[in-house]
Design a protein around this motif. Structure first.
Motif, PDB file in Angstrom:
ATOM      1  N   GLY A 175     -51.690 -46.577  41.171  1.00 51.10           N
ATOM      2  CA  GLY A 175     -50.687 -46.455  42.209  1.00 51.10           C
ATOM      3  C   GLY A 175     -50.500 -45.006  42.623  1.00 51.10           C
ATOM      4  N   PRO A 176     -49.611 -44.767  43.595  1.00 48.30           N
ATOM      5  CA  PRO A 176     -49.426 -43.402  44.126  1.00 48.30           C
ATOM      6  C   PRO A 176     -49.055 -42.375  43.065  1.00 48.30           C
ATOM      7  CG  PRO A 176     -48.381 -45.010  45.555  1.00 48.30           C
ATOM      8  CD  PRO A 176     -48.814 -45.752  44.328  1.00 48.30           C
ATOM      9  N   GLU A 177     -48.168 -42.749  42.137  1.00 45.77           N
ATOM     10  CA  GLU A 177     -47.762 -41.793  41.106  1.00 45.77           C
ATOM     11  C   GLU A 177     -48.931 -41.429  40.206  1.00 45.77           C
ATOM     12  OE1 GLU A 177     -44.303 -41.331  37.657  1.00 45.77           O
ATOM     13  OE2 GLU A 177     -44.723 -43.290  38.533  1.00 45.77           O
ATOM     14  N   ALA A 178     -49.752 -42.428  39.854  1.00 45.71           N
ATOM     15  CA  ALA A 178     -50.906 -42.176  38.991  1.00 45.71           C
ATOM     16  C   ALA A 178     -51.957 -41.341  39.711  1.00 45.71           C
ATOM     17  CB  ALA A 178     -51.505 -43.501  38.531  1.00 45.71           C
ATOM     18  N   VAL A 179     -52.179 -41.606  40.993  1.00 46.16           N
ATOM     19  CA  VAL A 179     -53.149 -40.836  41.764  1.00 46.16           C
ATOM     20  C   VAL A 179     -52.688 -39.382  41.886  1.00 46.16           C
ATOM     21  CG1 VAL A 179     -54.149 -40.559  44.063  1.00 46.16           C
ATOM     22  CG2 VAL A 179     -54.038 -42.819  43.026  1.00 46.16           C
ATOM     23  N   GLU A 180     -51.387 -39.178  42.085  1.00 48.48           N
ATOM     24  CA  GLU A 180     -50.859 -37.818  42.171  1.00 48.48           C
ATOM     25  C   GLU A 180     -51.055 -37.070  40.857  1.00 48.48           C
ATOM     26  OE1 GLU A 180     -46.757 -35.359  43.234  1.00 48.48           O
ATOM     27  OE2 GLU A 180     -46.786 -37.546  43.298  1.00 48.48           O
ATOM     28  N   ALA A 181     -50.858 -37.763  39.741  1.00 49.64           N
ATOM     29  CA  ALA A 181     -51.045 -37.125  38.434  1.00 49.64           C
ATOM     30  C   ALA A 181     -52.489 -36.675  38.267  1.00 49.64           C
ATOM     31  CB  ALA A 181     -50.662 -38.096  37.316  1.00 49.64           C
ATOM     32  N   ALA A 182     -53.435 -37.493  38.704  1.00 56.20           N
ATOM     33  CA  ALA A 182     -54.844 -37.116  38.620  1.00 56.20           C
ATOM     34  C   ALA A 182     -55.141 -35.920  39.518  1.00 56.20           C
ATOM     35  CB  ALA A 182     -55.722 -38.303  39.016  1.00 56.20           C
ATOM     36  N   GLY A 183     -54.553 -35.916  40.708  1.00 59.11           N
ATOM     37  CA  GLY A 183     -54.788 -34.825  41.634  1.00 59.11           C
ATOM     38  C   GLY A 183     -54.280 -33.497  41.133  1.00 59.11           C
ATOM     39  N   ARG A 184     -53.153 -33.506  40.431  1.00 58.31           N
ATOM     40  CA  ARG A 184     -52.603 -32.246  39.928  1.00 58.31           C
ATOM     41  C   ARG A 184     -53.548 -31.575  38.938  1.00 58.31           C
ATOM     42  NH1 ARG A 184     -47.988 -35.070  39.179  1.00 58.31           N
ATOM     43  NH2 ARG A 184     -48.207 -34.934  36.933  1.00 58.31           N
ATOM     44  N   SER A 185     -54.197 -32.361  38.110  1.00 58.91           N
ATOM     45  CA  SER A 185     -55.105 -31.763  37.125  1.00 58.91           C
ATOM     46  C   SER A 185     -56.302 -31.126  37.828  1.00 58.91           C
ATOM     47  CB  SER A 185     -55.562 -32.811  36.107  1.00 58.91           C
ATOM     48  OG  SER A 185     -56.347 -33.820  36.726  1.00 58.91           O
ATOM     49  N   PHE A 186     -56.819 -31.759  38.878  1.00 54.38           N
ATOM     50  CA  PHE A 186     -57.924 -31.155  39.619  1.00 54.38           C
ATOM     51  C   PHE A 186     -57.470 -29.895  40.345  1.00 54.38           C
ATOM     52  CE2 PHE A 186     -60.616 -30.647  43.379  1.00 54.38           C
ATOM     53  CZ  PHE A 186     -61.870 -30.582  42.785  1.00 54.38           C
ATOM     54  N   ASP A 187     -56.239 -29.897  40.864  1.00 54.04           N
ATOM     55  CA  ASP A 187     -55.713 -28.727  41.557  1.00 54.04           C
ATOM     56  C   ASP A 187     -55.681 -27.498  40.647  1.00 54.04           C
ATOM     57  OD1 ASP A 187     -55.379 -30.036  43.951  1.00 54.04           O
ATOM     58  OD2 ASP A 187     -53.278 -30.528  43.610  1.00 54.04           O
ATOM     59  N   LEU A 188     -55.473 -27.701  39.351  1.00 53.89           N
ATOM     60  CA  LEU A 188     -55.468 -26.569  38.422  1.00 53.89           C
ATOM     61  C   LEU A 188     -56.834 -25.898  38.391  1.00 53.89           C
ATOM     62  CD1 LEU A 188     -53.410 -28.094  35.454  1.00 53.89           C
ATOM     63  CD2 LEU A 188     -52.646 -26.374  37.098  1.00 53.89           C
ATOM     64  N   LEU A 189     -57.886 -26.697  38.430  1.00 50.16           N
ATOM     65  CA  LEU A 189     -59.239 -26.132  38.465  1.00 50.16           C
ATOM     66  C   LEU A 189     -59.475 -25.399  39.784  1.00 50.16           C
ATOM     67  CD1 LEU A 189     -62.114 -25.763  37.410  1.00 50.16           C
ATOM     68  CD2 LEU A 189     -62.637 -28.087  38.208  1.00 50.16           C
ATOM     69  N   VAL A 190     -59.041 -25.983  40.885  1.00 48.67           N
ATOM     70  CA  VAL A 190     -59.203 -25.342  42.191  1.00 48.67           C
ATOM     71  C   VAL A 190     -58.511 -23.982  42.210  1.00 48.67           C
ATOM     72  CG1 VAL A 190     -58.658 -25.499  44.661  1.00 48.67           C
ATOM     73  CG2 VAL A 190     -59.475 -27.520  43.431  1.00 48.67           C
ATOM     74  N   HIS A 191     -57.304 -23.908  41.666  1.00 46.18           N
ATOM     75  CA  HIS A 191     -56.563 -22.645  41.655  1.00 46.18           C
ATOM     76  C   HIS A 191     -57.237 -21.604  40.776  1.00 46.18           C
ATOM     77  CE1 HIS A 191     -52.935 -22.986  44.102  1.00 46.18           C
ATOM     78  NE2 HIS A 191     -52.974 -24.277  43.822  1.00 46.18           N
ATOM     79  N   ALA A 192     -57.807 -22.036  39.663  1.00 46.61           N
ATOM     80  CA  ALA A 192     -58.505 -21.076  38.802  1.00 46.61           C
ATOM     81  C   ALA A 192     -59.714 -20.495  39.517  1.00 46.61           C
ATOM     82  CB  ALA A 192     -58.931 -21.765  37.505  1.00 46.61           C
ATOM     83  N   VAL A 193     -60.430 -21.331  40.237  1.00 48.82           N
ATOM     84  CA  VAL A 193     -61.575 -20.842  41.012  1.00 48.82           C
ATOM     85  C   VAL A 193     -61.105 -19.933  42.139  1.00 48.82           C
ATOM     86  CG1 VAL A 193     -63.471 -21.514  42.531  1.00 48.82           C
ATOM     87  CG2 VAL A 193     -63.017 -22.829  40.443  1.00 48.82           C
ATOM     88  N   ARG A 194     -60.030 -20.324  42.826  1.00 46.15           N
ATOM     89  CA  ARG A 194     -59.532 -19.516  43.935  1.00 46.15           C
ATOM     90  C   ARG A 194     -59.124 -18.116  43.467  1.00 46.15           C
ATOM     91  NH1 ARG A 194     -55.760 -22.598  45.730  1.00 46.15           N
ATOM     92  NH2 ARG A 194     -57.044 -23.648  47.289  1.00 46.15           N
ATOM     93  N   ALA A 195     -58.557 -18.014  42.282  1.00 43.00           N
ATOM     94  CA  ALA A 195     -58.170 -16.708  41.748  1.00 43.00           C
ATOM     95  C   ALA A 195     -59.391 -15.808  41.605  1.00 43.00           C
ATOM     96  CB  ALA A 195     -57.460 -16.865  40.407  1.00 43.00           C
ATOM     97  N   CYS A 196     -60.520 -16.388  41.196  1.00 42.70           N
ATOM     98  CA  CYS A 196     -61.752 -15.598  41.085  1.00 42.70           C
ATOM     99  C   CYS A 196     -62.252 -15.167  42.458  1.00 42.70           C
ATOM    100  CB  CYS A 196     -62.827 -16.413  40.369  1.00 42.70           C
ATOM    101  SG  CYS A 196     -62.473 -16.785  38.639  1.00 42.70           S
ATOM    102  N   LEU A 197     -62.139 -16.056  43.442  1.00 42.64           N
ATOM    103  CA  LEU A 197     -62.555 -15.703  44.800  1.00 42.64           C
ATOM    104  C   LEU A 197     -61.673 -14.597  45.367  1.00 42.64           C
ATOM    105  CD1 LEU A 197     -63.128 -19.305  46.216  1.00 42.64           C
ATOM    106  CD2 LEU A 197     -64.905 -17.587  45.884  1.00 42.64           C
ATOM    107  N   GLU A 198     -60.368 -14.712  45.151  1.00 43.25           N
ATOM    108  CA  GLU A 198     -59.436 -13.740  45.721  1.00 43.25           C
ATOM    109  C   GLU A 198     -59.599 -12.352  45.115  1.00 43.25           C
ATOM    110  OE1 GLU A 198     -55.690 -15.633  45.119  1.00 43.25           O
ATOM    111  OE2 GLU A 198     -55.832 -16.841  46.968  1.00 43.25           O
ATOM    112  N   GLN A 199     -60.050 -12.290  43.856  1.00 45.91           N
ATOM    113  CA  GLN A 199     -60.274 -10.987  43.235  1.00 45.91           C
ATOM    114  C   GLN A 199     -61.719 -10.512  43.381  1.00 45.91           C
ATOM    115  OE1 GLN A 199     -58.493  -9.977  39.547  1.00 45.91           O
ATOM    116  NE2 GLN A 199     -56.756 -11.354  39.777  1.00 45.91           N
ATOM    117  N   GLY A 200     -62.483 -11.211  44.220  1.00 47.78           N
ATOM    118  CA  GLY A 200     -63.826 -10.751  44.524  1.00 47.78           C
ATOM    119  C   GLY A 200     -64.850 -10.977  43.442  1.00 47.78           C
ATOM    120  N   LEU A 201     -64.595 -11.897  42.528  1.00 50.17           N
ATOM    121  CA  LEU A 201     -65.531 -12.135  41.430  1.00 50.17           C
ATOM    122  C   LEU A 201     -66.520 -13.248  41.739  1.00 50.17           C
ATOM    123  CD1 LEU A 201     -62.951 -11.866  38.517  1.00 50.17           C
ATOM    124  CD2 LEU A 201     -64.588 -10.135  39.251  1.00 50.17           C
TER     125      LEU A 201
END
Length: 288
Positions: free
Chosen positions: A180-206
């Motif tokens: 359901g929507p709540e379960a799908v959102e929970a899954a999405g949040r965990s993937f977003d953590l990976l996206v943010h970690a990658v974005r931090a590397c991009l933003e610092q030019g690594l």
């Protein structure tokens, strides 16, 4: 001898809920979906069927709760990983939460380790089809590659520590289940953590040469395949750990900037030629 339910009763309803979910997940993985009946789960947990109906509303609600519980534990572990990379006191994250605090259970999204309120997702940060908000970081990481590496290691650590839940979350252990929507959102949040970690590397030019979403997708494809094989028994530690790190280092290699790149020439060395890191340099820099 006290049953899992009787032991959990002494500690409160949250622990009762966790004990039932753990019992259901183990039955599902060891005996298959046919074992996932309210009566069978109640018998294994040592409680009445009424308790399960009261807590979950029946089998469908219990399956949804398994998904939510798995991702709640997964998210806690991923959020704890950067603290270890920064040299802070490691968190002892268990199903009961940090240092035995009230656990984050199915139906509760108030993660005790969560940071500030989430920001709206960006085009490369939103997981297509999830409709979630990306998490936010208040301060840029001091060593974003180390924190990204810690998060990737935490992914494998979770799969090995909670293989039954991992199979429910990522390997279709419950045929026909549509979260359901709540379960799908929970899954999405965990993937977003990976996206943010990658974005931090991009933003610092690594990193360069891809969006945060693209690189995160490639990493997830690789590490999911690796841990799925490992928990199935194809590889054994410590060899599996070394190969796992070599795998994600190889995925990152094409996106890594050389450490001696001139500040005034982001495209590469003077003259416009891009100096790619060798495979050996990439593995040493990313997985050491």
């Amino acid at each position: 001898m006290a049953t899992a339910y009787q032991q959990a009763q002494r500690e409160g309803q949250d622990v009762v809920r966790t004990a039932i979910l753990d019992t259901a997940t183990h039955l599902l993985v060891t005996e298959g979906p046919g074992a996932l009946t309210v009566r069978r789960i109640a018998g294994e947990a040592g409680c009445s069927t009424k308790v399960i109906y009261t807590l979950f509303g029946g089998k469908d609600g219990l399956v949804e709760a398994l998904w939510l519980e798995g991702f709640a534990r997964f998210e806690r572990r991923l959020r704890a990983a950067p603290k270890s990379a920064r040299g802070e006191r490691p968190l002892h994250v268990t199903p009961e939460g940090e240092h035995g605090e009230r656990p984050l259970l199915a139906g509760s999204l108030a993660d005790p380790l969560a940071g500030p309120p989430a920001e709206p997702s960006t085009p490369d940060g939103a997981r297509s089809g999830y409709g979630t908000r990306a998490g936010s970081l208040t301060d840029p990481p001091a060593d974003p590659l180390a924190e990204l590496r810690a998060g990737l290691d935490a992914y494998r650590d979770y799969a090995l520590a909670e293989p039954d839940y991992y199979r429910v979350m990522f390997q279709g252990a419950v045929p026909g289940f549509n979260p359901g929507p709540e379960a799908v959102e929970a899954a999405g949040r965990s993937f977003d953590l990976l996206v943010h970690a990658v974005r931090a590397c991009l933003e610092q030019g690594l990193l360069r040469g891809g969006t945060a979403r693209e690189i995160a997708d490639l990493l997830w494809m690789a590490i999911h395949g690796a841990v799925s094989l490992e928990i199935t028994g194809f590889f054994a530690p410590p060899e599996s750990a070394r190969r796992y790190r070599a795998l994600y280092a190889a995925v990152l290699a094409p996106f890594l900037l050389p450490p001696d790149l001139p500040d005034d020439d982001p495209a590469g060395v003077p003259g416009g030629e891009v100096r790619e890191l060798s495979y050996e340099e990439s593995v040493e820099r990313t997985a050491s």
